[in-house]
Design an enzyme around this catalytic site. Structure first.
Site, PDB file in Angstrom:
ATOM      1  N   SER A 186       0.802  -1.221   0.000  1.00  0.00           N
ATOM      2  CA  SER A 186       0.000   0.000   0.000  1.00  0.00           C
ATOM      3  C   SER A 186       0.833   1.269   0.000  1.00  0.00           C
ATOM      4  O   SER A 186       0.461   2.270  -0.615  1.00  0.00           O
ATOM      5  CB  SER A 186      -0.944   0.004   1.203  1.00  0.00           C
TER       6      SER A 186
ATOM      7  N   HIS B  60       1.160   4.675   4.315  1.00  0.00           N
ATOM      8  CA  HIS B  60       0.361   5.290   3.258  1.00  0.00           C
ATOM      9  C   HIS B  60       0.733   6.759   3.077  1.00  0.00           C
ATOM     10  O   HIS B  60       0.960   7.221   1.950  1.00  0.00           O
ATOM     11  CB  HIS B  60      -1.129   5.192   3.585  1.00  0.00           C
TER      12      HIS B  60
END
Length: 274
Positions: free
Chosen positions: A198, A251
């Protein structure tokens, strides 16, 4: 007929051919592999078409080509895009090797959870400050099929776009730097119990977002609603209202890394100094 040139993005070539047609130049398209497309024109149109083709090569994603497709494009053209004739495996083998390798490693790591003790696999690949190779390996670990497919679908799509627009070196740099920085951030700010691609995916998104913003003459890679969704999803992760646990700092740092790399590339290309 005379060969005008070849290009490795069929959809971009279609736009160039449609643009030629608006200028009264007819052409024919040929492709042996469904990816690299050659353009042929009548001999009397060759000199005119060569100048237009060079403009296309300098900026193949200029909006005038997509506009031309809307104006004169046909739905029953002879050129068949990869998505209409090639199966997923054939499409995959034509991707850049880095996109392929990362995808395959992530799949193998996920499959290994079913052949070995999951805790043993996790211990072998989790972030460990004393083992530099482990600063990258968490990016390849996924703990569910949805998590894996979501990340890999974005990795493949955006990775292919970045290679076509900015080049292989940019994608390699983006993957390496974002994986390292996002993994380190998650470790330092939370702990070593995390995994997934991610952080790299958010770096890809950040890169594509800023790249498209700075290169307005090219067709945008991602739509604004999609960017907005990904940003909202990231913010919700920090609020702890979601039903899943996310590596939120990975992230965020990945996003900032991708945005920064796009801005740096723009500056070093000379466009940012004009």
């Amino acid at each position: 007929m005379k060969l005008l040139g070849s290009f490795s993005d069929p959809r971009a070539v279609q736009g160039a051919v449609d643009y030629l047609r608006t200028l009264g130049v007819e052409s024919q398209l040929h492709s042996e592999d469904g990816r690299t497309v050659s353009v042929w024109v009548q001999e009397q149109d060759l000199l005119t078409a060569q100048a237009i083709w060079q403009e296309f090569l300098d900026n193949p994603y200029h909006e005038k080509y997509s506009n031309a497709s809307w104006q004169v494009g046909e739905t029953d053209g002879v050129l068949k895009y990869q998505g209409t004739q090639l199966n997923l495996f054939q499409r995959f083998v034509r991707l850049n090797w880095l996109v392929q390798v990362v995808t395959i490693i992530a799949l193998l790591v996920y499959i290994s959870f079913y052949f070995f003790t999951p805790s043993a696999v996790f211990e072998a690949l989790k972030f460990d400050i004393n083992h530099p190779w482990s600063w990258l390996t968490p990016a390849f670990m996924h703990f569910g099929a949805v998590h894996l497919l979501f990340n890999l679908s974005w990795w493949v799509f955006l990775g292919n776009q970045i290679v076509n627009r900015a080049g292989f070196i940019i994608l390699l740099s983006l993957f390496t730097v974002s994986a390292l920085l996002s993994n380190w951030a998650q470790f330092l700010l939370v702990d070593e119990n995390f995994g997934g691609l991610s952080g790299v995916v958010y770096a890809q998104m950040g890169f594509c977002w800023i790249y498209s913003y700075l290169n307005k003459d090219e067709q945008a890679i991602l739509s604004k609603p999609m960017i907005g969704f990904m940003l909202v999803w990231m913010i919700l992760g920090f609020t702890d209202v979601l039903f899943i646990s996310m590596a939120n700092w990975a992230h965020l740092v990945g996003l900032l890394t991708g945005m920064s790399l796009a801005a740096m590339m723009y500056q070093t290309s000379g466009k940012g100094t004009s």
